[in-house]
Scaffold this active site. Structure first.
Site, PDB file in Angstrom:
ATOM      1  N   ASP A 166       0.851  -1.191   0.000  1.00 55.09           N
ATOM      2  CA  ASP A 166       0.000   0.000   0.000  1.00 55.09           C
ATOM      3  C   ASP A 166       0.897   1.256   0.000  1.00 55.09           C
ATOM      4  O   ASP A 166       2.106   1.156   0.247  1.00 55.09           O
ATOM      5  CB  ASP A 166      -0.894  -0.073   1.253  1.00 55.09           C
ATOM      6  CG  ASP A 166      -2.168   0.738   1.119  1.00 55.09           C
ATOM      7  OD1 ASP A 166      -2.380   1.366   0.062  1.00 55.09           O
ATOM      8  OD2 ASP A 166      -2.964   0.738   2.084  1.00 55.09           O
TER       9      ASP A 166
ATOM     10  N   GLU B 150      -1.786   7.094  -7.846  1.00 51.02           N
ATOM     11  CA  GLU B 150      -2.741   7.947  -7.142  1.00 51.02           C
ATOM     12  C   GLU B 150      -2.754   9.327  -7.788  1.00 51.02           C
ATOM     13  O   GLU B 150      -1.705   9.898  -8.064  1.00 51.02           O
ATOM     14  CB  GLU B 150      -2.339   8.111  -5.680  1.00 51.02           C
ATOM     15  CG  GLU B 150      -1.799   6.847  -5.026  1.00 51.02           C
ATOM     16  CD  GLU B 150      -2.890   5.904  -4.584  1.00 51.02           C
ATOM     17  OE1 GLU B 150      -2.933   4.790  -5.127  1.00 51.02           O
ATOM     18  OE2 GLU B 150      -3.702   6.305  -3.726  1.00 51.02           O
TER      19      GLU B 150
HETATM   20 ZN    ZN Z   1      -5.098   4.551   0.792  1.00 49.83          ZN
END
Ligand code: ZN
Length: 289
Positions: free
Chosen positions: A80, A134
């Site tokens: 992550d 992201e």
């Molecule tokens: Zn996250």
């Protein structure tokens, strides 16, 4: 056995999403696996940089992989939020199935450049590694918040723009994209986060031809999450709600058994509490009644 890429694409075809749950310890991995096994759905165990440093990087991969092989079960391990190329390489080399490169604190151009390098590194290996990137800042920590995190703005003009998402995916080759669509990391005290912008999810999914990943879904309503999945989300992340369930159950367990010193006894209820949260979420993500 599907790869994580195949599992997510299959979920998209079915109009459902794969659940991603974070772990700091092996109790969380056990809870996540048991929940997914009960419901017979694929699942991803995520380790942030802090979580995998605590657990051990090769150990995180080894534990999840051993479950996958022993039970022939589609459980995957994700690195992550990874904030540097060095740590992306470390995770790829350690054997993670997928790695998230998070350049959201950089300018658009710098984020593109670093994300492209992360993708190129994964492609240089002889196994299939998914790189998620992201676009749009949604805060950094999975905790209970009194107010929105610093720097997070959820009005329409601050959310990820579909044209930026399209350009970002095209220029980086990212396999999956996590946009800012009104979601925040962590959850507001009381457990009710602001509504997601479902139209924005749909517009980004239209513009960028990759599965979208919804981060920070702790605190979002079941209706919002289900609508986001319908609109194009292929993975949903939950962390804070698991952490809260573990901590509450652990406190209670210790209070109720003040003389118990065997961790495998006083940790039973905290594992069950996490498993319950994971099952509830997996039912929402997989449209199970
Ligand atoms: Zn996250």
């Amino acid at each position: 056995m599907n790869t994580i890429r195949e599992a997510v694409l299959e979920a998209r075809r079915k109009g459902v999403a794969v659940g991603h749950f974070n772990a700091s310890n092996s109790e969380a991995v056990t809870a996540i696996f048991r929940a997914a096994q009960n419901l017979r759905v694929p699942v991803v165990v995520g380790f942030s940089e802090g979580e995998r440093d605590f657990f051990g990087i090769p150990q995180a991969v080894a534990v999840v992989r051993s479950i996958r092989e022993k039970y022939d079960f589609p459980i995957y391990v994700n690195a992550d939020h990874t904030y540097s190329l060095e740590r992306v390489k470390e995770a790829v080399d350690a054997g993670f199935d997928s790695v998230i490169y998070d350049g959201t604190e950089l300018s658009f151009e710098d984020n593109v450049k670093a994300a492209r390098d992360a993708v190129a590194y994964a492609r240089s290996k002889d196994r299939d590694i998914v790189i998620e990137c992201e676009l749009g800042f949604i805060g950094k920590s999975s905790k209970v918040l009194d107010e929105l995190p610093d720097g997070v703005k959820i009005s329409a003009e601050h959310l990820t723009k579909p044209e930026d998402a399209a350009r970002f995916v095209k220029e980086t080759g990212a396999d999956m994209l996590a946009p800012a669509v009104g979601n925040v990391h962590g959850m507001l005290r009381g457990g009710k986060d602001p509504a997601l912008d479902i139209e924005r999810v749909a517009a980004i999914a239209q513009a960028a031809p990759v599965p979208l990943v919804l981060h920070g879904a702790s605190g979002n309503s079941a209706e919002d999450i289900a609508a986001a999945i319908k609109a194009g989300v292929g993975i949903v992340h939950i962390n804070t709600e698991l952490r809260v369930a573990f901590r509450k159950a652990l406190l209670l367990s210790l209070q109720e058994n003040p003389d118990e010193v065997a961790p495998y006894k006083y940790l039973k209820d905290p594992v069950k509490a996490m498993q319950k949260v994971v099952e509830e979420k997996l039912k929402i993500f997989n449209n199970i009644q």
